[in-house]
Design a protein around this motif. Structure first.
Motif, PDB file in Angstrom:
ATOM      1  N   ILE A  74       0.837  -1.204   0.000  1.00 35.57           N
ATOM      2  CA  ILE A  74       0.000   0.000   0.000  1.00 35.57           C
ATOM      3  C   ILE A  74       0.871   1.254   0.000  1.00 35.57           C
ATOM      4  N   ASP A  75       1.903   1.250   0.824  1.00 35.15           N
ATOM      5  CA  ASP A  75       2.787   2.420   0.919  1.00 35.15           C
ATOM      6  C   ASP A  75       3.508   2.706  -0.397  1.00 35.15           C
ATOM      7  N   LEU A  76       3.898   1.643  -1.120  1.00 32.58           N
ATOM      8  CA  LEU A  76       4.693   1.803  -2.338  1.00 32.58           C
ATOM      9  C   LEU A  76       3.858   1.837  -3.608  1.00 32.58           C
ATOM     10  N   SER A  77       2.562   1.604  -3.499  1.00 30.74           N
ATOM     11  CA  SER A  77       1.735   1.448  -4.695  1.00 30.74           C
ATOM     12  C   SER A  77       1.666   2.713  -5.548  1.00 30.74           C
ATOM     13  N   LEU A  78       1.877   3.877  -4.937  1.00 31.03           N
ATOM     14  CA  LEU A  78       1.819   5.123  -5.700  1.00 31.03           C
ATOM     15  C   LEU A  78       3.153   5.491  -6.332  1.00 31.03           C
ATOM     16  N   THR A  79       4.240   4.890  -5.861  1.00 32.89           N
ATOM     17  CA  THR A  79       5.571   5.279  -6.362  1.00 32.89           C
ATOM     18  C   THR A  79       6.278   4.169  -7.138  1.00 32.89           C
ATOM     19  N   VAL A  80       5.839   2.936  -6.993  1.00 39.01           N
ATOM     20  CA  VAL A  80       6.426   1.820  -7.733  1.00 39.01           C
ATOM     21  C   VAL A  80       5.337   1.262  -8.656  1.00 39.01           C
ATOM     22  N   PRO A  81       5.404   1.562  -9.959  1.00 41.39           N
ATOM     23  CA  PRO A  81       4.310   1.183 -10.867  1.00 41.39           C
ATOM     24  C   PRO A  81       3.956  -0.289 -10.840  1.00 41.39           C
ATOM     25  N   GLU A  82       4.975  -1.173 -10.763  1.00 42.48           N
ATOM     26  CA  GLU A  82       4.686  -2.617 -10.778  1.00 42.48           C
ATOM     27  C   GLU A  82       3.864  -3.018  -9.554  1.00 42.48           C
ATOM     28  N   ILE A  83       4.214  -2.470  -8.398  1.00 37.57           N
ATOM     29  CA  ILE A  83       3.455  -2.775  -7.185  1.00 37.57           C
ATOM     30  C   ILE A  83       2.069  -2.143  -7.254  1.00 37.57           C
ATOM     31  N   GLY A  84       1.996  -0.921  -7.769  1.00 41.45           N
ATOM     32  CA  GLY A  84       0.699  -0.275  -7.920  1.00 41.45           C
ATOM     33  C   GLY A  84      -0.236  -1.080  -8.802  1.00 41.45           C
ATOM     34  N   GLU A  85       0.295  -1.645  -9.884  1.00 45.21           N
ATOM     35  CA  GLU A  85      -0.519  -2.449 -10.786  1.00 45.21           C
ATOM     36  C   GLU A  85      -0.980  -3.735 -10.120  1.00 45.21           C
ATOM     37  N   LEU A  86      -0.077  -4.389  -9.395  1.00 43.47           N
ATOM     38  CA  LEU A  86      -0.450  -5.606  -8.675  1.00 43.47           C
ATOM     39  C   LEU A  86      -1.557  -5.328  -7.664  1.00 43.47           C
ATOM     40  N   TRP A  87      -1.391  -4.244  -6.920  1.00 42.33           N
ATOM     41  CA  TRP A  87      -2.354  -3.930  -5.859  1.00 42.33           C
ATOM     42  C   TRP A  87      -3.697  -3.510  -6.453  1.00 42.33           C
ATOM     43  N   SER A  88      -3.661  -2.757  -7.551  1.00 41.95           N
ATOM     44  CA  SER A  88      -4.895  -2.340  -8.212  1.00 41.95           C
ATOM     45  C   SER A  88      -5.642  -3.547  -8.769  1.00 41.95           C
ATOM     46  N   HIS A  89      -4.908  -4.486  -9.359  1.00 44.99           N
ATOM     47  CA  HIS A  89      -5.540  -5.697  -9.891  1.00 44.99           C
ATOM     48  C   HIS A  89      -6.152  -6.517  -8.761  1.00 44.99           C
ATOM     49  N   THR A  90      -5.442  -6.592  -7.640  1.00 41.24           N
ATOM     50  CA  THR A  90      -5.967  -7.314  -6.484  1.00 41.24           C
ATOM     51  C   THR A  90      -7.262  -6.676  -6.001  1.00 41.24           C
ATOM     52  N   ALA A  91      -7.277  -5.352  -5.910  1.00 43.81           N
ATOM     53  CA  ALA A  91      -8.490  -4.653  -5.489  1.00 43.81           C
ATOM     54  C   ALA A  91      -9.639  -4.933  -6.446  1.00 43.81           C
TER      55      ALA A  91
END
Length: 204
Positions: free
Chosen positions: A117-134
């Motif tokens: 959650i903390d890195l989802s806005l600054t690391v695109p790969e993590i943001g994409e993973l987290w958005s897909h999970t949501a």
């Protein structure tokens, strides 16, 4: 037969590689809990995994890549839980099961999930993973709401819009509860379950 040796050697190397990669990710998860993302170094991860820094770079190019792979491994568990929730026929037990499994996941992987959650806005790969999970959880929540009689659609009083709001409410509620202490997670689950049941018209 000489032709068999390369294949046997390759399979052994692959197995060893899998073990090393798992050790790297397990070490990273432990270090996130102990030190946090900013203080953790590649050297710390390598030492904890029992390998050299050079060996670690064979698998991952940076600390960020290690954490991204760890998040990817963790969200696979989340995806499994979202699919399990969608399989329940009755809305009320589906909600209870979803909240119980959410507590289990945050107990087991809360540090990784907070980091994601903390890195989802600054690391695109993590943001994409987290958005897909949501999105997967939103789809599962939508299915439960529709089975409870909430009309389908994306308008404010319809299932998809309500599911999106519920999903992000659950995420933030568990994020803050997890930061306080594991003992707060069942309380967070009870609150989210109550709100979800109200939203579904099942609060009686």
């Amino acid at each position: 037969m000489p032709g068999h040796h390369p294949a046997r050697s390759r399979r052994t190397t692959e197995r060893k590689g899998d073990v090393r990669e798992r050790a790297i990710l397990d070490t990273c998860e432990a270090l996130l809990a102990d030190k946090g993302y900013d203080a953790m170094t590649v050297g710390d991860i390598a030492q904890g995994a029992g390998i050299t820094r050079g060996a670690l770079y064979f698998y991952f190019g940076s600390k960020q890549e290690v954490v991204t792979a760890l998040v990817a491994r963790t969200v696979e568990h989340l995806w499994e839980r979202s699919r399990a929730t969608a399989r329940h026929d009755e809305p009320r037990p589906a909600v209870a099961t979803a909240m119980r499994r959410t507590v289990e996941l945050w107990n087991a992987h809360g540090t990784v999930m907070r980091t994601a959650i903390d890195l989802s806005l600054t690391v695109p790969e993590i943001g994409e993973l987290w958005s897909h999970t949501a999105d997967l959880f939103i789809a599962a929540i939508t299915a439960v709401l529709e089975r409870a009689g909430v009309p389908p659609g994306s308008e404010p009083r319809q299932a998809s819009a309500m599911a999106r709001a519920l999903c992000w409410m659950i995420e933030r509620t568990f994020y803050h509860a997890s930061r306080e202490s594991p003992e707060k997670l069942p309380e967070a689950a009870a609150t989210c379950e109550h709100i979800w049941l109200i939203s579904a018209g099942l609060d009686s």
